[in-house]
Design an enzyme around this catalytic site. Structure first.
Site, PDB file in Angstrom:
ATOM      1  N   ARG A   1       5.690   7.451  -0.021  1.00 61.07           N
ATOM      2  CA  ARG A   1       5.194   6.613   1.079  1.00 61.07           C
ATOM      3  C   ARG A   1       6.190   5.513   1.414  1.00 61.07           C
ATOM      4  O   ARG A   1       6.307   5.074   2.549  1.00 61.07           O
ATOM      5  CB  ARG A   1       3.868   5.954   0.655  1.00 61.07           C
ATOM      6  CG  ARG A   1       2.652   6.831   0.726  1.00 61.07           C
ATOM      7  CD  ARG A   1       1.898   6.703   2.027  1.00 61.07           C
ATOM      8  NE  ARG A   1       0.994   5.566   2.083  1.00 61.07           N
ATOM      9  CZ  ARG A   1      -0.306   5.609   1.781  1.00 61.07           C
ATOM     10  NH1 ARG A   1      -0.847   6.733   1.371  1.00 61.07           N
ATOM     11  NH2 ARG A   1      -1.074   4.543   1.900  1.00 61.07           N
TER      12      ARG A   1
ATOM     13  N   ASP B   1       0.823  -1.212   0.000  1.00 55.34           N
ATOM     14  CA  ASP B   1       0.000   0.000   0.000  1.00 55.34           C
ATOM     15  C   ASP B   1       0.854   1.258   0.000  1.00 55.34           C
ATOM     16  O   ASP B   1       0.524   2.240   0.650  1.00 55.34           O
ATOM     17  CB  ASP B   1      -0.978   0.023   1.185  1.00 55.34           C
ATOM     18  CG  ASP B   1      -2.002   1.155   1.062  1.00 55.34           C
ATOM     19  OD1 ASP B   1      -2.370   1.485  -0.076  1.00 55.34           O
ATOM     20  OD2 ASP B   1      -2.407   1.717   2.089  1.00 55.34           O
TER      21      ASP B   1
END
Lengths: 278, 592
Positions: B349, B322
């Site tokens: 991220r 993710d």
């Protein structure tokens, strides 16, 4: 004070809360009002809000009560969410606009109707927060406000409850769905009734923003405007309206365009049957 | 016929209103947006300029007088809707335009802190925002302000009244589409200014897409799906396919491939490109979609003239953690080895800080900005991660019952080394200031099939801090060397954006409720103010009537309290709120 006496006599205890709310409203609005320079004719219903309503919604110095402005309402509202009201000023010529207000509603302005090529006739339903005078101003080309009025006794709370439709999950998927009917009166006048699905949220129910249908325009097949309506929060959920547009005896097509305050646009066409000589 | 005539009416009203306001006040023009960074008396773009540097040249408030920064007013968003407030306000002609949770917006008179108008979107039941009901800000052009709503609509409001001018659909909220980012307004030669939006919903198997509209009417000019195999449109007709079908996706997995560009984009006036970051591929379980899964977890440069992708760069190809690639791509010019590189930087991220050549997307460098990264051993010279296969969650098919694959511990966590909160770049210190978090996750895969409107993950997870005493970490990064120059450690995870100024300051907020100012050179904390609720938004600064102001939106929320895990220990006591605070240095203290 007359109004309050009636309220006290008629209302049961469980209605105290809305009544208190409305007293606060009156006080607040009262503070904003100021001395009126103009001479207003006295209100036949002695509404405590009459001067304030006239100042806000019927500006200018020509205000007369005129019995040709018929405001047809029940004496007492059976259902404060759906109070039927019919305005008939069709005996007056050169009407520019019709403004209807409910004096003691937290949001008084119900609607403005501009019959461009239509009778000054309008049927609809409204929400009432408490017993109140209704004032309808009909402005003619010479800038005279012709006033008609009615008084409706009512149980309270019509403006501060969530719309009935909010009990269902997917109410938004039917937004703007319309039933409409066009027919001829016995005298040959065209008459259109429509009902559009819309919650008409006033913004006064907890956690629910104001969300209401606010313009409806009726045109003929040549795109000529027959009637314009500006609706406001007090118009009942699923607005139901009757107007009498001028349509050729041979029949014709009405095109209705509506828009709510969130920018959703709705529209439909409706054919009017040919008229029969009365 | 009917629709057309109505639009004509609406159009002519808008036109006459425009003409009127031109004569009485200066509306926001596209040139004002492009040059927003240089003009310090207004903020007419998200990021204090379309490049998103969040650098203001203002220097009235400096290292020595910042201690005298005091609040002027606080404005409450009111109601019972006090959820995460991630908005960056806009400033124009003494008016602040600020958005809030549950798709609300306010115009505030800055001189007095009084409300001019409020707009509340009437949201349907059943909206599907994955990670709190936030909004990150508005856009402004002409006499209108624009923002997106949680039911995946974009609304244009009259800046003077807050009345709805138009409202258009970005995606089907019942299929999981949503919208939270600030729209981006860019100039084009072919169409005039366009308003660009991404979409949200990567957890629901939606298809990531960038849409460009006319700000005047809201009509779509072009669309660009970011998932390979989908067709784009231009002027109402199909234009080109994104990539080639099945090149990096197996079977029909691309049809619900995710890649939501949910954080919006930035624009670089030099290269005339719009940069959008794309979200995670769907589902999370990567064994269901062998291949690079373009363009998920990537940055794409789009030509605003036609919606074509000029270049793409995948930070995490074939993502299994993710690691959305949505984080802002900030254009800046970098001096390296005596040369000036037209660069762009992004803190992903996945824990790496990337510098790319923004003209062509070529990889320049990457450096870790959080500690103990475990999913990859590093980034190779082409910019591709060197995966550590031991730290990709196991295939559930290989487990005994086929229901749960081997669980692994990966760093960073799925909330990322850095999440949505935008970093800042100082033209003065030539450093990036990155709001980051030091955390990892236990992660395992499960089987999953797509169902409209249902979560499409195929994974389970829990977040764990890496260090006992802190998670949040504000870092000063030298983009030329990849060195961390200083670090400020914060007990709770950082979830707010950063601002840096010509006064040598760095501002950011903390979940503990403090707005803080740091020395941009050293990281020394110079000032703080307790706002009464957590800060998860981006500070701004501007000049009004000869004084420099600072403002921050406050209100604890966002994704952290929703996912929690062990992190909940340091945030569970934090209280919600919803307000804007405005600060300035009182005149009598300005020179002390």
């Amino acid at each position: 004070m007359n109004t309050m006496t009636i309220v006290g006599k008629t209302f049961s205890k469980r209605l105290m809360l809305p009544v208190i709310t409305s007293i606060v409203c009156v006080l607040t609005t009262g503070l904003m009002s100021f001395a009126h320079a103009r001479d207003l004719p006295p209100d036949p219903y002695e509404s405590v809000m009459w001067e304030n309503m006239a100042e806000r919604f019927f500006p200018g110095d020509k205000v007369i009560f005129d019995e040709r402005v018929k405001v047809i309402a029940p004496q007492s509202a059976e259902d404060q969410f759906h109070v039927p009201l019919t305005i008939d000023a069709s005996e007056i010529s050169d009407v520019v606009e019709v403004v209807a207000v409910a004096d003691l509603n937290p949001i008084p302005h119900i609607l403005t109707f501009r019959p461009k090529k239509a009778h000054a006739f309008l049927g609809f339903r409204l929400k009432l927060q408490q017993a109140t005078a209704i004032h309808v101003g009909v402005r003619t080309k010479d800038d005279v406000w012709h006033i008609g009025a009615a008084y409706i006794d009512a149980a309270g709370g019509g403006c501060t409850a969530p719309a009935a439709v909010h009990g269902t999950v997917n109410w938004m998927s039917t937004l703007g769905q319309t039933r409409a009917l066009a027919r001829r009166d016995a005298n040959g006048d065209a008459r259109m009734t429509l009902r559009m699905r819309h919650p008409m949220d006033t913004g006064l129910a907890s956690g629910i923003p104001a969300f209401f249908m606010n313009t409806i325009t009726v045109r003929d097949q040549n795109q000529e405007v027959l009637a314009e309506l500006e609706l406001f929060e007090p118009v009942s959920e699923n607005p139901t309206l009757t107007i009498k547009p001028f349509v050729s005896k041979n029949g014709g097509l009405l095109e209705v365009a509506a828009r709510d305050n969130e920018g959703h646009e709705f529209g439909f066409g409706l054919s009017v049957p040919a008229g029969i000589d009365p | 016929m009917l629709k057309k005539s109505f639009l004509l009416t609406a159009g002519s009203i808008a036109l006459s209103a425009g003409l009127f306001s031109i004569s009485v006040s200066a509306d926001v023009g596209i040139d004002d947006i492009v040059a927003d960074q240089a003009s310090s008396d207004d903020i007419v773009s998200y990021g204090l300029g379309p490049r998103g540097q969040r650098f203001s040249p203002l220097s009235t408030i400096n290292k020595s007088n910042v201690k005298n920064l005091f609040p002027v007013w606080s404005f409450s968003f009111g109601g019972e809707k006090q959820r995460g407030q991630e908005s960056q306000p806009l400033i124009k002609d003494g008016v602040m335009y600020v958005t809030g949770s549950y798709s609300r917006m306010w115009a505030i008179d800055i001189a007095t802190g009084e409300e001019l108008w409020q707009y509340d979107a009437r949201l349907p039941e059943g909206i599907l925002p994955c990670c709190d009901v936030v909004n990150r800000g508005a856009a402004i052009l002409g006499d209108k302000v624009f923002f997106g709503t949680l039911d995946a609509k974009i609304v244009a409001l009259d800046a003077k009244t807050g009345n709805v001018v138009w409202r258009k659909t970005i995606g089907d909220f019942e299929a999981g589409y949503s919208y939270t980012a600030a729209p981006l307004i860019v100039p084009t030669e072919a169409h005039g200014p366009l308003i660009l939006t991404g979409n949200s919903g990567g957890e629901f198997g939606i298809v990531g897409e960038v849409q460009a509209r006319s700000p005047e009417t809201g009509d779509i000019v072009w669309t660009r799906p970011v998932i390979e195999g989908h067709m784009g449109t231009l002027n109402g007709e199909e234009s080109t396919m994104t990539g080639a079908k099945n090149e990096s996706w197996p079977g029909d997995m691309w049809q619900n491939g995710g890649g939501a560009p949910w954080l919006g984009g930035t624009y670089d006036p030099d290269t005339k490109l719009a940069f959008f970051g794309t979200g995670n591929p769907a589902p999370w379980n990567s064994y269901l979609r062998p291949g690079d899964n373009k363009w998920t977890s990537a940055r794409v440069a789009i030509d605003p003239e036609n919606g074509e992708i000029v270049w793409g760069f995948q930070t995490t190809p074939h993502d299994g953690w993710d690691y959305d690639g949505v984080n802002e791509f900030v254009s800046f010019d970098m001096e390296k080895d005596g040369e000036t590189i037209k660069a762009g930087a992004t803190a992903d991220r996945n824990g790496f800080f990337y510098v790319l050549d923004r003209t062509n997307g070529e990889f320049v460098s990457a450096a870790p900005f959080v500690q103990n990264i475990s999913w990859a051993k590093g980034i190779d010279e082409t910019g591709r991660p060197i995966f550590d296969d031991a730290n990709r969650p196991g295939d559930p098919v290989e487990s005994a019952d086929g229901k749960k694959g081997k669980s692994i511990f990966a760093v960073p966590s799925f909330l990322g080394g850095k999440n949505w909160m935008p970093m800042a770049y100082s033209q003065q210190t030539e450093m990036f200031y990155i709001p980051s978090n030091e955390w990892g996750m236990d992660l395992w895969n499960e089987p999953v099939t797509y169902k409209k409107g249902a979560a499409y993950l195929g994974a389970g997870f829990t977040i764990k801090p890496i260090f006992d005493d802190y998670i949040g970490s504000l870092k000063a990064m030298d983009p030329a060397t990849g060195e961390i120059r200083w670090e400020y450690k914060n007990k709770a995870p950082l979830w707010g954006g950063v601002l840096t100024t010509g006064g040598g300051l760095v501002f950011t907020g903390t979940p503990e409720g403090f707005l803080k100012a740091f020395d941009a050179e050293t990281g020394e904390e110079l000032w703080k103010f307790q706002t009464g609720t957590g800060i998860v938004s981006s500070p701004i600064t501007w000049e009004q009537d000869g004084e420099q102001w600072v403002a921050i939106v406050t209100g604890w929320g966002g994704a952290v309290p929703l996912w929690g895990g062990e992190v909940a220990k340091v945030v569970s006591y934090l209280n919600q709120g919803g307000s804007v605070w405005a600060f300035k240095v009182p005149e009598q203290l300005a020179n002390r």
